[in-house]
Design a protein around this motif. Structure first.
Motif, PDB file in Angstrom:
ATOM      1  N   THR A 302     -13.769  20.190  -5.096  1.00  0.00           N
ATOM      2  CA  THR A 302     -14.180  19.172  -4.116  1.00  0.00           C
ATOM      3  C   THR A 302     -13.277  17.949  -4.205  1.00  0.00           C
ATOM      4  O   THR A 302     -12.865  17.385  -3.177  1.00  0.00           O
ATOM      5  N   ALA A 303     -12.961  17.536  -5.433  1.00  0.00           N
ATOM      6  CA  ALA A 303     -12.064  16.399  -5.619  1.00  0.00           C
ATOM      7  C   ALA A 303     -10.693  16.674  -5.009  1.00  0.00           C
ATOM      8  O   ALA A 303     -10.055  15.774  -4.441  1.00  0.00           O
ATOM      9  N   ALA A 304     -10.231  17.918  -5.086  1.00  0.00           N
ATOM     10  CA  ALA A 304      -8.934  18.285  -4.505  1.00  0.00           C
ATOM     11  C   ALA A 304      -8.947  18.110  -2.985  1.00  0.00           C
ATOM     12  O   ALA A 304      -7.971  17.633  -2.397  1.00  0.00           O
ATOM     13  N   ILE A 305     -10.043  18.473  -2.344  1.00  0.00           N
ATOM     14  CA  ILE A 305     -10.147  18.268  -0.891  1.00  0.00           C
ATOM     15  C   ILE A 305     -10.100  16.782  -0.568  1.00  0.00           C
ATOM     16  O   ILE A 305      -9.415  16.348   0.370  1.00  0.00           O
ATOM     17  N   GLY A 312      -3.651   9.757   3.968  1.00  0.00           N
ATOM     18  CA  GLY A 312      -2.631  10.609   4.582  1.00  0.00           C
ATOM     19  C   GLY A 312      -2.049  11.642   3.641  1.00  0.00           C
ATOM     20  O   GLY A 312      -0.928  12.130   3.862  1.00  0.00           O
ATOM     21  N   GLY A 313      -2.786  11.977   2.591  1.00  0.00           N
ATOM     22  CA  GLY A 313      -2.298  13.009   1.668  1.00  0.00           C
ATOM     23  C   GLY A 313      -1.369  12.490   0.590  1.00  0.00           C
ATOM     24  O   GLY A 313      -0.626  13.271  -0.020  1.00  0.00           O
ATOM     25  N   ARG A 314      -1.431  11.200   0.292  1.00  0.00           N
ATOM     26  CA  ARG A 314      -0.523  10.606  -0.701  1.00  0.00           C
ATOM     27  C   ARG A 314      -0.669  11.257  -2.075  1.00  0.00           C
ATOM     28  O   ARG A 314       0.295  11.350  -2.829  1.00  0.00           O
ATOM     29  N   ARG A 315      -1.893  11.733  -2.407  1.00  0.00           N
ATOM     30  CA  ARG A 315      -2.127  12.335  -3.728  1.00  0.00           C
ATOM     31  C   ARG A 315      -2.310  13.847  -3.644  1.00  0.00           C
ATOM     32  O   ARG A 315      -2.977  14.453  -4.489  1.00  0.00           O
ATOM     33  N   VAL A 316      -1.674  14.462  -2.672  1.00  0.00           N
ATOM     34  CA  VAL A 316      -1.886  15.896  -2.483  1.00  0.00           C
ATOM     35  C   VAL A 316      -1.321  16.713  -3.648  1.00  0.00           C
ATOM     36  O   VAL A 316      -1.839  17.788  -3.971  1.00  0.00           O
ATOM     37  N   ARG A 317      -0.263  16.216  -4.316  1.00  0.00           N
ATOM     38  CA  ARG A 317       0.233  16.946  -5.489  1.00  0.00           C
ATOM     39  C   ARG A 317      -0.841  16.995  -6.587  1.00  0.00           C
ATOM     40  O   ARG A 317      -0.997  18.015  -7.267  1.00  0.00           O
ATOM     41  N   ARG A 352      -1.740  23.345   0.641  1.00  0.00           N
ATOM     42  CA  ARG A 352      -0.529  24.110   0.986  1.00  0.00           C
ATOM     43  C   ARG A 352       0.103  23.597   2.279  1.00  0.00           C
ATOM     44  O   ARG A 352       1.330  23.527   2.395  1.00  0.00           O
ATOM     45  N   ALA A 353      -0.745  23.238   3.244  1.00  0.00           N
ATOM     46  CA  ALA A 353      -0.228  22.796   4.544  1.00  0.00           C
ATOM     47  C   ALA A 353       0.608  21.523   4.400  1.00  0.00           C
ATOM     48  O   ALA A 353       1.614  21.343   5.096  1.00  0.00           O
ATOM     49  N   LEU A 354       0.217  20.635   3.486  1.00  0.00           N
ATOM     50  CA  LEU A 354       0.951  19.378   3.308  1.00  0.00           C
ATOM     51  C   LEU A 354       2.153  19.522   2.370  1.00  0.00           C
ATOM     52  O   LEU A 354       3.161  18.847   2.541  1.00  0.00           O
ATOM     53  N   LEU A 355       2.030  20.397   1.373  1.00  0.00           N
ATOM     54  CA  LEU A 355       3.080  20.495   0.361  1.00  0.00           C
ATOM     55  C   LEU A 355       4.138  21.549   0.658  1.00  0.00           C
ATOM     56  O   LEU A 355       5.293  21.408   0.254  1.00  0.00           O
ATOM     57  N   GLY A 356       3.726  22.619   1.329  1.00  0.00           N
ATOM     58  CA  GLY A 356       4.620  23.758   1.445  1.00  0.00           C
ATOM     59  C   GLY A 356       4.455  24.670   0.241  1.00  0.00           C
ATOM     60  O   GLY A 356       3.932  24.263  -0.803  1.00  0.00           O
TER      61      GLY A 356
END
Length: 379
Positions: A302-305, A312-317, A352-356
């Motif tokens: 849940t935290a990952a979502i 804007g996905g700044r912490r997506v890694r 995956r969509a944001l990072l590739g």
């Protein structure tokens, strides 16, 4: 009574106090109360005859609240052996049923739980203990549920409910109806399952029995999965209002984790992350890890979502790292139920969509192998 027998009788009174705390966990969180629990836990040795019979067998709960999974397992294993050695028939069934309950929540031990529940059920049926039979069937149903055999779990819950009905144990019958309703939902008959949950809540049978919080939790989950988030939040509000044990660490972590998940559905990512932080902290408590060892992984997902959607996905890694940690921290042989699988897919798809592919794989690998404490710090 001889002096040593009178002392043992007085210990029994204290054990009854422990058993009747119900879910008033706040009363056992003070330093004085924790010290009393440790004193009780240290009083007996595993396998002593009086710990196999009432009220001495209630000592187990002091060990559960203060000890490790290894200590709890040693106590219950020794009780089973002593009951066999001394020919204690009812006590053996009770010990087997208790061990089945402890193991039923773990996928890697669910097979052992099923075998213990089977053995307990045979004894209880032979000696005519309908309550014991209902409890054994309930434990066997949980072990089937933990491995994804929902049809077998539903059959066990239904049969257990019939025993409870024979006894006029309406609160226990309601609990079993709730478990059966959740299985109806997972088996594809969501309409009937939801109706059963609402009927339990409408009938009450004592607003504070354990059927009510279970019904509200299952209903909250289903309402969220089916897109009715406002209704789901109302169920959680009523749960906190009506159920005093919502402050109990394990239960509180589960409820806050649900709130975090509902926040992600609504796009409230900052609130979702705050709630997920609270939930993961609760999930590394020793008792929480013993009762629900898979919950930290659910909260990390849940935290990952939340991290994927925040700013804007700044912490997506970090989100991808958390997914690696969540998978690595799952108990051996863990079976992911439908809701868990849905949330996991959502988390991975978003990251995956944001990072590739390449960056996701690299970040995921960084998270795989993190300890629970390291994963909590990352959140």
């Amino acid at each position: 009574m001889r002096a040593e027998i009178l002392d043992e009788a007085r210990r029994g009174v204290h054990l009854f106090h422990l058993a009747y705390m119900d879910m008033d966990m706040d009363a056992w969180q003070t330093p004085e109360a924790r010290e009393k629990l440790r004193t009780i836990a240290a009083t007996y040795e595993p396998g002593t005859p009086q710990t196999c019979r009432s009220p001495g067998n209630l000592w187990f709960y002091a060990v559960l609240l203060t000890g490790t999974l290894e200590q709890v397992t040693a106590v219950i294993d020794a009780s089973v052996r002593t009951c066999r050695d001394l020919g204690y028939e009812w006590e053996l069934a009770a010990a087997l049923q208790m061990r089945a309950n402890i193991h039923a929540n773990r996928s890697d031990l669910a097979g052992d739980a099923t075998a213990d529940a089977d053995d307990a059920l045979q004894i209880f049926v032979r000696i005519g203990d309908a309550w014991g039979a209902a409890e054994s069937l309930s434990a066997r149903g949980e072990s089937h549920e933990r491995t994804g055999d929902y049809a077998a779990a539903a059959a066990d819950y239904a049969e257990a409910a019939r025993y409870a009905e024979q006894l006029g144990a309406r609160a226990q019958q309601a609990v079993l109806t709730v478990r059966l309703a959740s299985m109806r939902i997972e088996l594809g008959d969501a309409e009937q399952g939801e109706r059963m949950l609402r009927e339990v809540l409408a009938e009450g049978n004592g607003a504070h029995n354990e059927a009510m919080p279970a019904a509200r939790l299952f209903l909250t989950t289903w309402l969220g999965r089916s897109g009715r988030v406002t209704e789901a939040r109302e169920q959680l509000r009523l749960l906190r209002e009506q159920f005093g044990a919502s402050t109990f660490m394990v239960f509180d972590g589960f409820v806050v984790g649900l709130e975090a998940w509902l926040d992600t559905i609504d796009g409230r990512f900052e609130s979702a992350l705050d709630n997920a932080r609270h939930a993961v902290r609760q999930s590394i408590d020793p008792l929480a890890k013993m009762i629900a060892p898979h919950m930290i992984s659910a909260h990390l997902t849940t935290a990952a979502i939340a991290l994927t959607g925040l700013d804007g996905g700044r912490r997506v890694r970090d989100a991808a790292r958390l997914l690696g940690a969540a998978d690595g921290l799952l108990p051996p042989g863990h079976f992911a139920g439908p809701m868990e699988a849905e949330v996991r897919r959502q988390a991975e798809t978003g990251a995956r969509a944001l990072l590739g592919e390449a960056d996701f794989a690299a970040a995921y690998a960084e998270g795989d192998g993190l300890s629970a404490e390291e994963a909590v710090a990352l959140v």
